[in-house]
Enzyme design. Structure first.
Site, short mmCIF file in Angstrom:
data_model
loop_
_atom_site.label_atom_id
_atom_site.label_comp_id
_atom_site.label_asym_id
_atom_site.label_seq_id
_atom_site.Cartn_x
_atom_site.Cartn_y
_atom_site.Cartn_z
N TYR A 274 13.29 -3.06 -5.02
CA TYR A 274 12.20 -3.12 -5.99
C TYR A 274 11.06 -2.15 -5.72
O TYR A 274 10.55 -1.52 -6.65
CB TYR A 274 11.61 -4.54 -6.02
CG TYR A 274 10.31 -4.64 -6.79
CD1 TYR A 274 10.31 -4.72 -8.18
CD2 TYR A 274 9.08 -4.66 -6.12
CE1 TYR A 274 9.12 -4.79 -8.89
CE2 TYR A 274 7.88 -4.73 -6.83
CZ TYR A 274 7.90 -4.80 -8.21
OH TYR A 274 6.74 -4.86 -8.90
N GLY B 234 0.38 0.30 -5.13
CA GLY B 234 -0.87 -0.45 -5.06
C GLY B 234 -1.79 -0.05 -6.18
O GLY B 234 -2.03 1.14 -6.38
N ASN C 267 -0.41 1.30 5.76
CA ASN C 267 0.46 0.47 4.93
C ASN C 267 1.23 -0.45 5.85
O ASN C 267 1.99 0.02 6.69
CB ASN C 267 1.42 1.36 4.12
CG ASN C 267 2.54 0.58 3.44
OD1 ASN C 267 3.64 1.08 3.27
ND2 ASN C 267 2.28 -0.65 3.04
N GLY C 268 1.02 -1.75 5.70
CA GLY C 268 1.75 -2.70 6.55
C GLY C 268 0.90 -3.89 6.91
O GLY C 268 -0.19 -4.07 6.37
N CYS D 297 0.82 -1.21 0.00
CA CYS D 297 0.00 0.00 0.00
C CYS D 297 0.85 1.25 0.00
O CYS D 297 2.05 1.23 0.29
CB CYS D 297 -0.87 0.08 1.25
SG CYS D 297 -1.83 -1.38 1.58
P1 AMP Z 1 8.12 -14.16 -10.61
O1 AMP Z 1 7.68 -14.36 -11.99
O2 AMP Z 1 7.09 -14.67 -9.63
O3 AMP Z 1 9.47 -14.70 -10.32
O4 AMP Z 1 8.17 -12.60 -10.34
C1 AMP Z 1 9.34 -11.87 -10.48
C2 AMP Z 1 9.02 -10.49 -10.95
O5 AMP Z 1 8.07 -9.89 -10.09
C3 AMP Z 1 10.25 -9.62 -10.95
O6 AMP Z 1 10.42 -9.15 -12.26
C4 AMP Z 1 9.95 -8.49 -10.00
O7 AMP Z 1 10.20 -7.24 -10.61
C5 AMP Z 1 8.50 -8.60 -9.67
N1 AMP Z 1 8.26 -8.54 -8.22
C6 AMP Z 1 9.06 -8.91 -7.23
N2 AMP Z 1 8.48 -8.72 -6.03
C7 AMP Z 1 7.27 -8.22 -6.27
C8 AMP Z 1 6.18 -7.80 -5.44
N3 AMP Z 1 6.26 -7.88 -4.12
N4 AMP Z 1 5.09 -7.33 -6.03
C9 AMP Z 1 4.98 -7.25 -7.37
N5 AMP Z 1 5.98 -7.63 -8.21
C10 AMP Z 1 7.11 -8.10 -7.68
#
Ligand code: AMP
Ligand code: SF4
Length: 474
Positions: free
Chosen positions: A255, A39, A114-115, A13
């Site tokens: 990220y 979000g 947020n949390g 969030c």
């Molecule tokens: P995956 O396909 O499940 O390995 O997702 C990896 C991708 O998701 C990476 O390219 C990240 O940029 C992105 N990512 C990593 N953590 C998150 C998160 N908490 N929420 C949304 N996207 C994420």
């Protein structure tokens, strides 16, 4: 019957609030616009005007939720807002949208959070046994109930009493008809900053990038464990909770936060670039011809990598920025359609090249696998995947969306097994020491539990079972 569901644990969030400005709601709208990356599933604003609380919350992006005439109805010099993402469609449930707004014996109150609370389920059960009736599955409502039940004199004291009964992460905004309170959990897991806007106004924001958009002046980060009260009496600050060691979420730098934000004094873009440089030092690719980021999340780290490795940096994958939430899929299956609609590899850059592909993290591994295949299909001679974080081996319980442990590729696969799964020619991650080196050398002051398993506060291990048993009751 219960309405608890899986989304209870996975909220990402952003929060934003404006105090004492004639255009409070409009500014909050803009602030939320800048925090949209935190979000995308629902957005909401609550303002207060002459003791009347006015709310507008809806499903979707900020720009989709609010029309000008609706914003105009959110009158008043104070407003708080919230953007939310949740994994399992929880925000489709209209009751799960924030800010929450309620009437209490002491008057109206609104809250945006947020949390995640690690004792949220226990506190909810306790409150339900005492007769509280919950409207949503959100932790925030636990804090709302505890605040409403408090017999302390002032709003700030009631909120502090509520917060002293919960454990977990929060960057929280609470508003009554006279004041806005910003609070950050004692570990400072989630970010929150304070700014000034206009002649006499104040602003709270999850990130500094949102201050820039409304021409607000950055004042300072809200400190871990700090409660900042802004009222007609001015601004007051308290540290009412037992002091803890600071543990800011390190994943904000990797990220989650926007690169143009500064968190606890550190610029996110600069830290990502440093991370990329370190990644190149730790895991060089001698045969590489060029470095390509997975847009957008891999861009600053890939720049750092290219810089340190002395390699060209090329945008070999182009992102379509206009992808909506849904699209009509073709009748006949097209390979990797889901990824291709968003990202497309450019053979003009890639053909015949040994490519270093940089992304920020591997969660389930599905994205990396598809992108590696896409880059290879565009003619790459070899694809070397470099990840600008250590392997994600543990789930987050403090407000970042990660799947359960068994869905995290790195929790059950070695790096070599992950390489085989992603089909890359080589795969390497940043080391934990390397990550520490890019922040402050030691990593102290940060939470890195999703990489190290070193959780700053205990989380209820039985929660997942508890959830299941509750769900089975429905
Ligand atoms: P995956 O396909 O499940 O390995 O997702 C990896 C991708 O998701 C990476 O390219 C990240 O940029 C992105 N990512 C990593 N953590 C998150 C998160 N908490 N929420 C949304 N996207 C994420
Ligand atoms: Fe951030 Fe990871 Fe800690 Fe969660 S577990 S707060 S994502 S560092």
């Amino acid at each position: 019957m219960t309405i608890l569901s899986d989304d209870h644990f996975h909220d990402e969030c952003g929060v934003f609030g404006v105090y004492d400005n004639p255009e409070a709601s409009n500014l909050v709208y803009l602030g939320l616009y800048a925090l949209q990356h935190r979000g995308q599933e629902s957005a909401g604003i609550v303002s207060v005007d002459e003791r009347i609380f006015l709310a507008n919350r809806g499903h979707g992006l900020v720009a989709d939720v609010f029309r000008q005439h609706e914003l105009d109805l959110l009158k008043g010099r104070q407003a708080i807002g919230h953007v939310r993402y949740s994994t399992s469609g929880g925000s489709l449930n209209a009751r799960n949208r924030q800010p929450l707004v309620v009437d209490t014996a002491h008057g109206g109150m609104a809250m945006a959070h947020n949390g995640n609370l690690v004792n949220g389920v226990e506190m909810r059960r306790l409150l339900e046994r005492r007769g509280s009736i919950f409207q949503s599955t959100m932790d925030t409502e636990v804090i709302v109930h505890l605040t409403a039940l408090s017999r302390r004199k002032t709003f700030a004291e009631r909120l502090v009493e509520a917060l002293s009964q919960v454990q977990g992460s929060y960057a929280l905004l609470a508003m009554n008809e006279q004041c806005i309170i910003g609070a950050r959990d004692p570990y400072g897991l989630r970010p929150l900053v304070l700014g000034r806007v206009g002649k006499s106004g104040y602003v709270f924001s999850s990130e500094t990038c949102a201050l820039n958009l409304i021409d607000a002046e950055f004042v300072r980060d809200v400190e871990p464990g700090e409660v900042v009260v802004i009222s007609p009496d001015g601004i007051e600050s308290f540290f009412p909770f037992p002091r803890k060691d600071r543990r800011l979420c390190i994943f904000e730098y990797i990220y989650f936060a926007r690169p143009d934000s500064n968190i606890d004094g550190v610029n996110v873009y600069a830290s990502r670039k440093r991370i990329g440089m370190r990644l190149a030092q730790e895991n060089p690719v001698p045969e590489a011809d060029l470095v390509i980021p997975v847009p957008d999340s891999g861009v600053p780290a890939a720049l750092g990598f290219a810089l340190a490795a002395g390699l060209p940096f090329e945008l070999g994958i182009i992102r379509n920025h206009y992808v909506g939430r849904t699209f009509i899929e073709p009748q006949q299956s097209i390979r990797h359609f889901g990824v291709k609609i968003k990202l497309n590899a450019n053979p003009h850059i890639i053909q015949g090249k040994h490519v270093v592909l940089v992304d920020d993290s591997i969660v389930r591994g599905t994205t990396s696998r598809k992108i590696v295949k896409m880059v290879r299909a565009a003619g790459a001679k070899s694809v070397h995947l470099r990840i600008s974080s250590p392997p994600t081996t543990n789930p987050c319980y403090y407000g970042i969306d990660t799947p359960s442990r068994d869905e995290l590729l790195a929790s059950s696969h070695s790096v070599e097994e992950m390489r085989i799964y992603t089909t890359a020619d080589s795969l390497a991650f940043l080391s934990l020491e390397g990550l520490y080196a890019t922040v402050n050398g030691t990593g102290s002051g940060y939470c890195d539990a999703c990489f190290s398993g070193n959780y700053p506060m205990p989380f209820p291990r039985h929660d997942e079972n508890l959830q299941l048993s509750l769900l089975q009751e429905t």
